[in-house]
Design a protein around this motif. Structure first.
Motif, PDB file in Angstrom:
ATOM      1  N   PRO A 364      40.109  23.425  13.662  1.00  0.00           N
ATOM      2  CA  PRO A 364      40.732  24.363  14.609  1.00  0.00           C
ATOM      3  C   PRO A 364      39.756  24.902  15.642  1.00  0.00           C
ATOM      4  O   PRO A 364      38.651  25.322  15.308  1.00  0.00           O
ATOM      5  N   ASP A 365      40.174  24.854  16.889  1.00  0.00           N
ATOM      6  CA  ASP A 365      39.353  25.324  18.005  1.00  0.00           C
ATOM      7  C   ASP A 365      39.850  26.701  18.429  1.00  0.00           C
ATOM      8  O   ASP A 365      40.915  27.156  18.013  1.00  0.00           O
ATOM      9  N   ILE A 366      39.078  27.364  19.273  1.00  0.00           N
ATOM     10  CA  ILE A 366      39.470  28.694  19.745  1.00  0.00           C
ATOM     11  C   ILE A 366      40.506  28.546  20.853  1.00  0.00           C
ATOM     12  O   ILE A 366      40.246  27.952  21.890  1.00  0.00           O
ATOM     13  N   ILE A 367      41.695  29.089  20.613  1.00  0.00           N
ATOM     14  CA  ILE A 367      42.778  29.076  21.611  1.00  0.00           C
ATOM     15  C   ILE A 367      43.196  30.500  21.922  1.00  0.00           C
ATOM     16  O   ILE A 367      43.225  30.923  23.070  1.00  0.00           O
ATOM     17  N   ARG A 368      43.496  31.234  20.854  1.00  0.00           N
ATOM     18  CA  ARG A 368      43.971  32.612  21.012  1.00  0.00           C
ATOM     19  C   ARG A 368      42.835  33.595  20.781  1.00  0.00           C
ATOM     20  O   ARG A 368      41.741  33.200  20.420  1.00  0.00           O
ATOM     21  N   PRO A 369      43.105  34.887  20.990  1.00  0.00           N
ATOM     22  CA  PRO A 369      42.079  35.895  20.700  1.00  0.00           C
ATOM     23  C   PRO A 369      41.506  35.689  19.305  1.00  0.00           C
ATOM     24  O   PRO A 369      42.202  35.244  18.390  1.00  0.00           O
ATOM     25  N   LEU A 370      40.230  36.019  19.133  1.00  0.00           N
ATOM     26  CA  LEU A 370      39.484  35.654  17.932  1.00  0.00           C
ATOM     27  C   LEU A 370      40.180  36.064  16.648  1.00  0.00           C
ATOM     28  O   LEU A 370      40.138  35.355  15.651  1.00  0.00           O
ATOM     29  N   SER A 371      40.845  37.225  16.639  1.00  0.00           N
ATOM     30  CA  SER A 371      41.482  37.697  15.412  1.00  0.00           C
ATOM     31  C   SER A 371      42.682  36.849  15.018  1.00  0.00           C
ATOM     32  O   SER A 371      43.199  36.964  13.921  1.00  0.00           O
ATOM     33  N   GLN A 372      43.152  35.989  15.932  1.00  0.00           N
ATOM     34  CA  GLN A 372      44.319  35.166  15.639  1.00  0.00           C
ATOM     35  C   GLN A 372      43.981  33.691  15.510  1.00  0.00           C
ATOM     36  O   GLN A 372      44.863  32.850  15.563  1.00  0.00           O
ATOM     37  N   GLN A 373      42.713  33.389  15.310  1.00  0.00           N
ATOM     38  CA  GLN A 373      42.336  31.988  15.182  1.00  0.00           C
ATOM     39  C   GLN A 373      42.767  31.424  13.835  1.00  0.00           C
ATOM     40  O   GLN A 373      42.707  32.099  12.815  1.00  0.00           O
ATOM     41  N   MET A 374      43.194  30.173  13.853  1.00  0.00           N
ATOM     42  CA  MET A 374      43.590  29.517  12.606  1.00  0.00           C
ATOM     43  C   MET A 374      42.350  29.252  11.759  1.00  0.00           C
ATOM     44  O   MET A 374      41.327  28.800  12.263  1.00  0.00           O
ATOM     45  N   PRO A 375      42.425  29.540  10.456  1.00  0.00           N
ATOM     46  CA  PRO A 375      41.281  29.270   9.578  1.00  0.00           C
ATOM     47  C   PRO A 375      40.989  27.782   9.489  1.00  0.00           C
ATOM     48  O   PRO A 375      41.875  26.947   9.709  1.00  0.00           O
ATOM     49  N   LYS A 376      39.767  27.461   9.131  1.00  0.00           N
ATOM     50  CA  LYS A 376      39.420  26.065   8.876  1.00  0.00           C
ATOM     51  C   LYS A 376      39.685  25.797   7.402  1.00  0.00           C
ATOM     52  O   LYS A 376      38.942  26.246   6.531  1.00  0.00           O
TER      53      LYS A 376
END
Length: 500
Positions: A364-376
């Motif tokens: 998963p790459d950074i798309i949304r604000p950091l608090s909403q990033q999908m976990p790896k």
């Protein structure tokens, strides 16, 4: 003569009524004796018209993790999992131990709490499987040699990286910070609760301990789990604040907040002397039954009071297995089932480009604000393929427009017109577009052309709130030509594009 005719008619009427009643009686008897059978075709038709037009019929019933029969964890091995003192304080006043605790204060006396713990110990398995740790990892940091400390610190730092990539704070608050999804307990004092062997076992197989947990089964390696355990057991954020430390018995277990310092609690030493006491076991079981603990928890020996129909998940395969193990629906929604923290996946196959999605799921790459990033989650290539093939086949909306820039690149004039529109409408206040910067409220659009299908972009921009009722994006009432220009500008944003 007339009387005879009337009499004959009445006789025939009575006989007919008797025959009719007999027929009805026989019919009812058959209906009661036989189970009603419904043609599968009618069930499919019924199912089809129960879902919104445009959605596909899924090949299996989605399991909504929020519709659990029992919300609390299984209590079979809680005395192996948690420190006895912690369990005692927890039962006495859950919210004093963890501020976001959902368990109520049962108002039990200390003798009742003691009996409950002895009962829970009596239903536990013989022992928790032991994990082999290097000896120096079981030492206090002050007791380590410099060489041992350096080796420990390497493992610790690796675990810190795993913690970050797994985005643990999305679900778990730590001392009140984080936990945006709202499903995990606060880990601010977890070192006073769990032992490292249990924590290793939990991270290795969460579903074995609690099949209905909302937590994903991460594909951690043995090395990653050991690093994560070391980080959690040693980092100060997982220990009670210094000013709250209780200088009680040998200073063990990191201490307890002063707010519950006066609470009487059961110590490990005292527990070892009363463990197995048959009178206490009997009393503890009675307290558990009276307190209705089985409403939220599975408790061995009490299932007859509130039986649970267990789901057989051993035969799950493909995307259905991934959905269960990773618990995608803890954050995402599919056809009105699941969570609302992450994007709705009901139309993901119509929305996303599957080549991009496949790579994203693996890393998963950074798309949304950091608090909403999908976990790896460390998904395998096979896991990602199961997901994308399912999305492409079933998670679609047949009503979406098509043919928008399918086989053509937008002209430079269209791109330029879309760019002007993007900045005139102030889209950059919420969205960054590559290296040019912008807001962080919405997803970064730097490579949106790799990620989203043009037809979906058009559909979304036509009415963002219709597509996503929770969207804060305004509906600018753009004309179709304006939307097409904006889509042309956005699909020009692809990976490696100069200036993005």
């Amino acid at each position: 003569m007339q009387l005879k005719l009337i009499s004959g008619f009445c006789d025939r009427l009575i006989v007919s009524a008797i025959l009719l009643c007999f027929a009805l009686f026989v019919g009812i008897g058959i209906a009661l004796a036989q189970e009603r059978s419904i043609e599968p075709m009618f069930l499919e038709i019924d199912k089809k018209y129960q879902i919104p037009e445009g959605w596909s019929i899924l090949p299996f019933e989605l399991e909504d993790p929020y519709k659990r029969v029992k919300n609390g964890p299984i209590l079979a091995n809680v005395t192996h999992k948690a420190n006895i003192e912690w369990i005692s304080r927890w039962i006495a006043n859950p919210k004093e131990v963890i501020s976001n605790a959902k368990m109520p204060d049962l108002g039990l006396e200390f003798d009742e709490i003691k009996a409950v713990i002895v009962y829970l110990g009596s239903i536990a398995d013989d022992g928790l499987s032991k994990v082999k740790w290097d000896e120096y990892l079981l030492k206090r940091e002050d007791d380590m040699t410099d060489e041992e400390y350096d080796k420990m610190d390497q493992i610790f730092q690796m675990g810190k990286g795993v913690w970050g990539r797994a985005r643990c704070t999305i679900c778990h608050p730590v001392k009140g910070l984080g936990g945006n999804v709202g499903v995990g307990p606060d880990l601010g004092s977890i070192v006073t609760k769990v032992n490292r062997d249990w924590l290793y076992d939990w991270l290795a197989n969460t579903k074995m301990h609690f099949p209905d947990t909302l937590m994903a089964q991460f594909r951690f390696s043995d090395e990653e789990i050991r690093g994560l355990v070391e980080y959690v057991m040693r980092d100060t954020q997982f220990m009670p604040e210094e000013e709250y430390e209780d200088e009680g018995e040998d200073g063990q277990d990191g201490g307890t907040p002063k707010t519950i310092e006066e609470t009487k609690f059961l110590t490990n030493a005292e527990y070892s002397t009363i463990k197995g006491d048959s009178a206490l076991i009997s009393k503890g079981k009675e307290v558990v039954e009276r307190s209705r603990c089985f409403v939220c928890h599975d408790i061995k020996g009490l299932s007859e009071l509130m039986p649970v129909v267990e789901r057989n998940r051993e035969k799950l395969e493909g995307f259905e297995k991934v959905l269960y193990e990773i618990r995608c629906l803890t954050c995402h929604t599919i056809q009105k089932k699941g969570g609302t923290y992450a994007p709705n996946l009901t139309e993901a196959g119509t929305k996303m480009k599957m080549d991009w999605e496949n790579e994203f799921l693996k890393a998963p790459d950074i798309i949304r604000p950091l608090s909403q990033q999908m976990p790896k989650f460390n998904l395998t290539g096979e896991d990602a393929t199961f997901a994308t093939e399912f999305m492409e086949k079933y998670l679609t909306n047949k009503k979406l427009p098509s043919g928008i820039f399918d086989n053509e690149k937008p002209s430079q004039e269209v791109v330029e017109a879309g760019k002007n529109l993007f900045y005139d409408k102030g889209c950059n206040a919420c969205h960054a577009e590559g290296t040019k910067g912008g807001g962080v409220v919405g997803p970064n659009l730097g490579t949106v052309g790799d990620r989203l299908q043009p037809a979906y972009m058009f559909h979304h921009l036509k009415n963002p709130i219709l597509v996503n009722p929770r969207a804060i994006e305004p509906n600018y009432a753009l004309s179709d030509q304006e939307i097409k220009s904006l889509v042309g500008f956005l699909i020009d944003h692809v990976k490696g594009k100069e200036g993005n």
